[in-house]
Every structure is written in C-alpha cells, then in structure tokens.
Design an enzyme around this catalytic site. Structure first.
Site, PDB file in Angstrom:
ATOM      1  N   GLY A  68       0.820  -1.205   0.000  1.00  0.00           N
ATOM      2  CA  GLY A  68       0.000   0.000   0.000  1.00  0.00           C
ATOM      3  C   GLY A  68       0.850   1.249   0.000  1.00  0.00           C
ATOM      4  N   ARG A  70       3.968   5.839   2.210  1.00  0.00           N
ATOM      5  CA  ARG A  70       4.480   7.191   2.474  1.00  0.00           C
ATOM      6  C   ARG A  70       3.910   8.204   1.488  1.00  0.00           C
ATOM      7  NH1 ARG A  70      10.001   7.574  -0.498  1.00  0.00           N
ATOM      8  NH2 ARG A  70       9.949   5.732  -1.817  1.00  0.00           N
ATOM      9  N   ASP A  87       8.901   4.977   7.975  1.00  0.00           N
ATOM     10  CA  ASP A  87       8.577   6.219   8.671  1.00  0.00           C
ATOM     11  C   ASP A  87       7.694   7.131   7.836  1.00  0.00           C
ATOM     12  OD1 ASP A  87      10.297   7.208   6.733  1.00  0.00           O
ATOM     13  OD2 ASP A  87      11.921   7.690   8.121  1.00  0.00           O
ATOM     14  N   GLY A  88       7.347   6.706   6.616  1.00  0.00           N
ATOM     15  CA  GLY A  88       6.452   7.493   5.789  1.00  0.00           C
ATOM     16  C   GLY A  88       7.089   8.685   5.114  1.00  0.00           C
ATOM     17  N   ARG A 110      -2.626  -0.124  -9.586  1.00  0.00           N
ATOM     18  CA  ARG A 110      -1.534  -1.031  -9.925  1.00  0.00           C
ATOM     19  C   ARG A 110      -2.058  -2.454 -10.171  1.00  0.00           C
ATOM     20  NH1 ARG A 110       2.822   1.692  -7.014  1.00  0.00           N
ATOM     21  NH2 ARG A 110       1.938   3.633  -6.168  1.00  0.00           N
ATOM     22  N   ASP A 136       3.461  -4.531  -7.909  1.00  0.00           N
ATOM     23  CA  ASP A 136       2.866  -3.322  -7.340  1.00  0.00           C
ATOM     24  C   ASP A 136       3.485  -2.057  -7.925  1.00  0.00           C
ATOM     25  OD1 ASP A 136       5.076  -4.466  -5.641  1.00  0.00           O
ATOM     26  OD2 ASP A 136       4.968  -2.473  -4.735  1.00  0.00           O
ATOM     27  N   ASN A 137       4.458  -2.195  -8.834  1.00  0.00           N
ATOM     28  CA  ASN A 137       5.098  -1.035  -9.455  1.00  0.00           C
ATOM     29  C   ASN A 137       4.723  -0.863 -10.922  1.00  0.00           C
ATOM     30  OD1 ASN A 137       6.369  -0.323  -7.089  1.00  0.00           O
ATOM     31  ND2 ASN A 137       8.275  -1.377  -7.577  1.00  0.00           N
ATOM     32  N   ASP A 161       6.825   4.658 -10.083  1.00  0.00           N
ATOM     33  CA  ASP A 161       7.671   4.242  -8.961  1.00  0.00           C
ATOM     34  C   ASP A 161       9.127   4.041  -9.355  1.00  0.00           C
ATOM     35  OD1 ASP A 161       5.618   4.431  -7.209  1.00  0.00           O
ATOM     36  OD2 ASP A 161       5.149   2.314  -7.142  1.00  0.00           O
TER      37      ASP A 161
END
Length: 480
Positions: free
Chosen positions: A82, A85, A117-118, A175, A243-244, A253
């Site tokens: 998901g 970030r 950490d986003g 995606r 997912d890319n 991405d």
C-alpha cells in the site's frame, strides 16, 4: 483547476482517508510550471506551490487518501502493501481532458507503512523528479511531477539525510497489485472494481462484446509498448514488482532505475537485485510474467461453468504481449538506426550494430548519434574488432542505398536523444542540492526538456559520455 473525486467512490476498504503530515522547515526545491499549467493550476495555486508540495495545503474538493494494494516482489508473494508514504491529494482534468492523479510522496505514515517512517529523502525525490521529466520528454509514458520541496527535517536511513516531499502526477495509480489485494482480502469487490477501471481508463471497452477481455488486452498491449519504449531509450526500471506497474502502461515508482550508458544488456542497476531478475534485458519477460499474475486475478469474474473458457480467452489476450512488444521494438530500432522497417534485413543489421556496441562496450545513446551524423570512422576507431564494424557498415550502406535517406535521417534525429539522465549527472545535482544549491537540478531539468536538440549553452562534457572505464559505476539502492 478542475478537481474530481473518482477514487473515493470505491469501497472504503480500498483506501484510508487522511491528511498528509507536512514537512517541517519546507523550502523550495524545483517547480515544473509547464506541467502545472497543463493541469490548469490557477495563479494562486502556482504562487503557493511550496505549501502544496510540502503537505501544508490540500484542496477542499478532495479528501486525501492512501491506497491499499498487494504484490509480488522479486517474484515472491509479499502480501499486503500500500501507499506507505504517499497520499492521493487530488484528481484533476487536464487541458486535453485527461484525468490525472496528484500524489504526494513522502507525506508521512499511513496504515500501510509497515516498518517505514512514511518519509522520503532528498536524493530519492530528485531522482524520481528528474526521471519522470526525462522519460516524458523522450516520449515514454510516465508519471511526472509538479514540484518538490526540501526540508530542515532530517530523515534517518543509512545515515541522517535531508527530508523531502514531491507532488507526483500520473494518469493512473491503480496497480496490478490492487487486483492481487482484492482477490486475497476482499474478493467481493472485484467486479465493481474492474467495472470502474474500465469506465475510468478504458471506456471504449464498454461497447466490446466482452468488456473485461477487451480491457485485459488493452492493459497488456499498453504495457508491452511501454517496455518497448524503455528498451529503445535504454531505460532500466530496476524494481518491476507487480505493485510497481499500473493498468495504463505508464512508468511508475522510480527506485534504483538507470539509463543505459555502455551497452550491457545484462546490466543490473539495483545492487539489491542479486540474481539480475530486473536487469535491462529481462524487462520484457518480467513484464509478461507480471501480466500473467495479473490476468489470473481476473478469472474469478467468470461464472463457474465458464471459467475454463474464460481462462483460455485470457491466455489469448496475454499472447498479444510478445508480438506487440516485438513490433514496436523492431519499428523503433529501425528508426533509431536509420533503416527502412520494410526491408527484410534492416532488423538483423540493427542487431549487428547492437552486438558491436555490446562487445566493444560503447555508449548506447552517443553511438546512435555518431551513426546519425555519419561519423563512421570515429565509431570504427572506438572498436577493437574493426572487421565486424566494416561488415556491419557494408550491409548498412547497402540497405540504405536507393532509399529516401533524407526521411530516414530526419526520423533518426527525432528518436535518438543527445542527452540522457546519466547517474553521475544525477549524483552531482544531488550533492549540490544537499547543500541547498538547486542550480544543477534546474540545469538538468532544462537540458532534459529538449533531449533531441543540442544545447551548447547548457551542456557540459560530462553530459555526453559515461564515466571513464577506470572509474566505478554509481550503484543505487532501494533505500529512499
């Protein structure tokens, strides 16, 4: 700016609505004014681009959200992933009527951040910002970015680095991995999700006899064309996880990507890719594998008594990938080398040229430029095996004899870039930017805006050649 709200109409399990977490001490990095104007940003929005591109200001017409999806990473099922970030902060209608997503990257933690950490660091943001711009100018379908901001807020990676945030634009952030998540965790959503994908991105398929199959074929063909364009300009994505890749066949991405310099098809530009799964030469086959995973996630749409026939139809759709890729690659390669695509020996001659570039370790982009300029002796002087080059040149000139060479040469100029985004160019820009000097980012942005045109007033010698062979390549990690 004409903002719409498509994605939030989907089932709420597919996203989490939240505001971005603004950067502390945000400061201007670079602004893509031409793209902002294409997106119909008002003068007021343009004046506040730093606030928008650092998460301090969003648009009242759209509630920001993070998407959930899953995926296969390096060929292995990775489970739920998901937007860890990033948040989608708007969907807008461009001047050409196309819908475009605005996605803020580095916007803080989301429910999908896992151990992250986003945040994003300045080096990775600059790399993605310039890569999207470079591919777009080269005519390769790609995400782009309105702008990025730097910050006094440090981010911990291997070491402490400046934090940054970027506002990415893309025609689609759905995606292949979205379908994997739905089938694994919310299968009841599949039909409605696919229906929306078709309506939003492939409306012409709605009138087909079997809209889902028409949709599948379009996704497969667009992906094949995108990868053919990657191969032609020497671009290696580096992390082609499911997912890319998105459903519209536009590059998404950017991690440890690279543009080919010395021609090495087995080149691995991601030091985390120990097996070479995502090397330059593997991209077509990996694209096919990813799509094979994806079409399997469409099978549940068929009724129980029709599943076998539906599987066969999906296999037939997937069979379009290879001929579509080969057709566009063959035509593009003939254009790059200045040979007529209808001649029976043109493609073999072009491949002979690539074999010379590989064996002699010549620069991919500049070798085509030298050929375009008919600097045959200079090319030959760079070869140890001059006999192979002489044999190529004889065949090359024989094929061109009697052809409309003026038209062929004009096309060569349109498809062979003088400038590509070399890693050492990027590194220089990043090092200066980390000292709050964004002048080199701006120079590269301008240079790459017109990659097919010589710009003597902007270029530097290092823009036109790879690093000397006695200097190690700059390797790029997934850390961002």
């Amino acid at each position: 700016m004409h903002i719409i709200s498509q994605y939030p109409t989907l089932d709420a399990r597919l996203y989490h609505q939240q505001q971005p977490s603004p950067l502390m001490g945000a400061k201007a990095g670079h602004f893509n004014q031409a793209l902002a104007e294409q997106l119909q940003w008002s003068a007021a929005d343009q004046a506040q681009w730093v606030e928008i591109c650092s998460g301090q200001q969003t648009f009242p017409e759209f509630t920001p959200l993070a998407m959930v999806y899953a995926g296969h990473q390096f060929g292995q099922w990775a489970g739920q992933l998901g937007d860890g970030r990033g948040v989608l902060i708007a969907q807008v209608i461009q001047t050409d009527g196309q819908t475009t997503d605005l996605h803020l990257k580095g916007a803080g933690k989301t429910p999908y951040s896992r151990m992250g950490d986003g945040r994003a660091v300045l080096r990775s943001v600059i790399r993605e910002y310039l890569a999207g711009h470079a591919l777009t100018a080269l005519g390769v379908p790609s995400s782009n970015a309105v702008g990025f901001t730097s910050s006094t807020q440090a981010v911990q990676r291997e070491q402490r680095e400046p934090g940054a945030m970027m506002l990415r634009s893309s025609d689609c952030h759905i995606r292949l991995g979205h379908f994997e998540w739905i089938n694994q965790y919310a299968p009841d959503l599949l039909k409605d999700f696919v229906d929306h994908c078709i309506t939003w991105h492939y409306p012409a398929c709605l009138t087909a006899e079997q809209p889902v199959l028409a949709f599948a074929q379009q996704v497969i063909q667009r992906t094949a064309i995108m990868i053919a364009k990657w191969q032609l300009c020497g671009f290696a994505h580096g992390v082609m996880n499911t997912d890319n890749l998105n459903i519209t066949g536009s590059t998404l991405d950017f991690g440890p990507y690279g543009f080919m310099e010395r021609f090495r098809p087995s080149w691995i530009n991601n030091h985390s890719d120990h097996t070479g799964r995502y090397s330059y030469k593997q991209q077509p086959s990996i694209g096919h594998w990813n799509l094979w995973v994806w079409v399997n996630n469409l099978i549940p749409l068929a009724a129980a008594d029709e599943k076998e026939s539906f599987k066969k139809d999906l296999v037939a759709c997937l069979a379009h990938f290879e001929p579509t890729f080969l057709e566009h690659y063959r035509l593009g390669l003939c254009e790059k080398i200045g040979l007529p695509d209808f001649h029976k020996d043109s493609f073999d001659c072009a491949m002979a040229f690539l074999n010379i570039l590989q064996s002699e370790q010549l620069d991919y982009s500049q070798s085509f430029i030298l050929l375009q300029q008919q600097h045959y002796q200079k090319l030959k002087d760079d070869c140890l095996n001059t006999r192979a080059f002489d044999e190529f040149l004889i065949q090359y000139q024989q094929i061109r004899s009697g052809q409309d060479t003026a038209t062929l040469d004009a096309k060569m100029q349109q498809v062979n870039p003088v400038y590509i985004l070399r890693n050492h160019m990027l590194q220089t820009a990043i090092e200066l930017a980390e000292q709050d000097d964004f002048s080199e980012v701006d120079r590269l942005f301008q240079l790459l805006s017109q990659p097919y045109t010589r710009q003597a007033d902007l270029e530097r010698a290092a823009d036109l050649a790879p690093l000397p062979s006695d200097q190690p390549e700059i390797m790029v990690s997934c850390s961002s």
